[in-house]
Each structure stands twice: as structure tokens, then as C-alpha cells.
Design an enzyme around this catalytic site. Structure first.
Site, mmCIF file in Angstrom:
data_model
loop_
_atom_site.group_PDB
_atom_site.id
_atom_site.type_symbol
_atom_site.label_atom_id
_atom_site.label_comp_id
_atom_site.label_asym_id
_atom_site.label_seq_id
_atom_site.Cartn_x
_atom_site.Cartn_y
_atom_site.Cartn_z
ATOM 1 N N ASP A 1 131.157 27.996 16.199
ATOM 2 C CA ASP A 1 129.881 28.285 16.853
ATOM 3 C C ASP A 1 128.921 27.100 16.775
ATOM 4 O OD1 ASP A 1 130.449 30.847 17.729
ATOM 5 O OD2 ASP A 1 129.602 31.826 15.955
ATOM 6 N N TYR B 1 125.197 33.114 25.155
ATOM 7 C CA TYR B 1 124.730 33.683 23.888
ATOM 8 C C TYR B 1 123.198 33.688 23.855
ATOM 9 C CZ TYR B 1 123.854 34.222 18.898
ATOM 10 O OH TYR B 1 123.398 34.665 17.687
ATOM 11 N N HIS C 1 128.166 12.998 -3.528
ATOM 12 C CA HIS C 1 126.728 13.198 -3.551
ATOM 13 C C HIS C 1 126.413 14.615 -3.056
ATOM 14 C CE1 HIS C 1 122.499 11.442 -2.330
ATOM 15 N NE2 HIS C 1 122.410 12.504 -3.098
ATOM 16 N N SER D 1 108.065 13.043 -4.244
ATOM 17 C CA SER D 1 109.151 12.997 -5.216
ATOM 18 C C SER D 1 108.859 13.833 -6.459
ATOM 19 C CB SER D 1 109.398 11.540 -5.639
ATOM 20 O OG SER D 1 110.454 11.462 -6.568
ATOM 21 N N HIS E 1 121.189 19.946 -2.255
ATOM 22 C CA HIS E 1 122.354 19.910 -3.147
ATOM 23 C C HIS E 1 122.887 21.335 -3.240
ATOM 24 C CE1 HIS E 1 122.202 15.731 -4.892
ATOM 25 N NE2 HIS E 1 121.041 15.804 -4.247
ATOM 26 N N SER F 1 109.609 11.113 -1.553
ATOM 27 C CA SER F 1 110.954 11.422 -2.048
ATOM 28 C C SER F 1 111.762 10.164 -2.315
ATOM 29 C CB SER F 1 111.687 12.272 -1.000
ATOM 30 O OG SER F 1 113.069 12.323 -1.267
ATOM 31 N N SER F 2 112.596 10.224 -3.334
ATOM 32 C CA SER F 2 113.463 9.081 -3.647
ATOM 33 C C SER F 2 114.468 8.823 -2.524
ATOM 34 C CB SER F 2 114.203 9.315 -4.967
ATOM 35 O OG SER F 2 114.963 10.506 -4.906
ATOM 36 N N ASP F 3 114.670 9.801 -1.641
ATOM 37 C CA ASP F 3 115.598 9.640 -0.517
ATOM 38 C C ASP F 3 114.912 9.127 0.743
ATOM 39 O OD1 ASP F 3 118.055 10.782 -1.743
ATOM 40 O OD2 ASP F 3 116.820 12.585 -1.868
#
Length: 233
Positions: free
Chosen positions: A121, A230, A172, A46, A98, A75-77
Site C-alpha cells: 500500500d 482508495y 543506526h 537537542s 529509534h 537537534s544533533s541530527d
């Protein structure tokens, strides 16, 4: 050497791609890499600037969000990542940014319409935006509830996380995932490009029509269908 060196290195390499691709600034965003057999993942610490990161300071966390190895705060997430790993058993990497255009769509609380073949795609549907979190969820275990916000949105829309590997969280920012951390970052880059193209499309023509179904199917299936052609064999 740590038993988790392989995912430390994978997470570090993936995190370093975020600023390189222009998807983050300062300490925004994070990527994690999972070892599903061990039931753990490595994630960015974090608040640490990207230029100060190393494989050694990636934090090892289990699928309940508890630190297994590492001296830094994850991390805070982290609890969002943990819940997604625990719920979705084929995901090996998760990316959260973000990035400018995708975050703008999230702040506008809008799905990203499928306007063109670049979008098709990678997805056959609009990129979903999860509704803003309720006050009750915000006041509860916020990061854990962000995971529920993502899971519930896909369920309500009838989308399979194995096919739709990206989402906007209302007010968010975006989250993406994939079989590896590198694929999750790839999806973050794709999402940002699609978001930018969609915004520019609406500026050129506010009434721009959605891509017709035949083109959606053609472009998706030539890359991902049973008879895809592809790329190289």
C-alpha cells in the site's frame, strides 16, 4: 511574532506525534518542517524532553545547518536534515526515530522484504537499509555523512526519493520524509508497522515468500496510481 511561526508550529505538532504514536521514548528522535521558499527549517531542540517542547523553542536552521533563529541548540541530527533538504527539492518534512522494530532491522543491517499488502500500500520495493558508515565517514562530519549515506543508498538502488520515502540507516535507525512534517511522521508510523509485521512473518514462517508482483502493483496503484480509488475524491 517570528517570521517562521508557521513552521515552528508545524514542527512542534509533528514532534508531539512521535511519543503519542509510540515511536520514541525520552528524548529520542526528531522531526523538522521546512519553508522551502525561505530556505530554512524548524527542528526540535537537542535533548529536550517532549513534554517540555513548545512552538517557541523549535530552532530555525538554514539548509547549510546554520542556526537562523532560536536560543537553543538544534537537534544533533540537524546536518542530516539540512543535507536532505538541500539535495531533495520537494521534501517539506523529515522524521527520525529509534522506533523498536524498524531500528531492529537497521541494527541487523537488513532491508525489510515486501511480504504483504500493507507494505505494498505504501511501497513497491523492499524498504532499503543503507550500509554501515565507513570509519572515514564516522571520523569526519558524522551527521552530514549520515545524509550522504541515505542519499547514496537510494541512488545505488535506483530508487526515487519521491516514491520511496523511508530508509533504515545500518546500525543506526530509520529516517522518513514527505511533502510535509505530518507526512514524514505518518511514514515513520507506517515503517514501524511494516517492520513489525515483517519480523512476525519470519517468526511464523522463516521461508515466507515475497508478495507476488501482481498484488504489489494492485495495492500500490489503487492508492497512488492514476486511476486510484482508495479514499474520497
Amino acid at each position: 511574532m517570528s517570521n517562521y511561526q508557521h513552521i515552528r508550529e508545524e514542527a512542534y505538532a509533528a514532534n508531539m506525534q512521535l511519543p503519542k504514536l509510540g515511536l520514541v521514548m525520552f528524548t529520542f528522535g526528531n522531526v523538522s518542517a521546512a519553508d522551502r521558499a525561505a530556505g530554512v527549517f524548524a527542528i526540535k531542540p537537542s535533548g529536550v524532553p517532549y513534554e517540555e517542547l513548545s512552538p517557541a523553542n523549535m530552532v530555525i536552521v538554514d539548509f547549510d545547518g546554520k542556526t537562523v533563529e532560536g536560543n537553543m541548540r538544534p537537534s544533533s541530527d540537524t546536518l542530516t536534515h539540512a543535507l536532505l533538504y538541500k539535495t531533495w527539492d520537494t521534501v517539506g518534512g523529515i522524521s527520525h526515530t529509534h522506533s523498536t522494530y524498524a531500528t531492529a532491522w537497521a541494527q541487523a543491517q537488513q532491508d525489510i522484504p515486501i511480504f504483504g499488502t500493507t507494505h505494498a500500500d505504501h511501497n513497491t520495493v523492499d524498504i532499503p537499509c543503507a550500509p554501515p558508515m565507513s570509519d572515514e565517514m564516522i571520523l569526519g562530519n558524522y551527521e552530514y555523512e549520515t545524509g550522504n549515506q541515505i542519499i547514496n543508498c537510494l541512488k545505488e538502488k535506483g530508487y526515487d526519493y519521491k516514491e520511496v520515502e523511508m530508509i533504515l540507516v545500518g546500525n543506526h535507525a530509520p529516517f522518513t520524509w514527505g511533502k510535509t512534517a505530518a507526512k514524514a511522521v505518518y511514514n515513520s508510523g507506517v515503517l514501524e508497522s511494516i517492520a513489525q509485521l515483517a519480523m512476525l512473518t519470519l517468526q511464523v514462517n522463516p521461508g515466507a515468500p515475497r508478495l507476488k508482483e501482481a498484488l504489489i502493483r494492485k495495492h500500490f496503484e489503487r492508492k497512488h496510481g492514476p486511476d486510484s480509488y482508495y479514499g474520497q475524491a
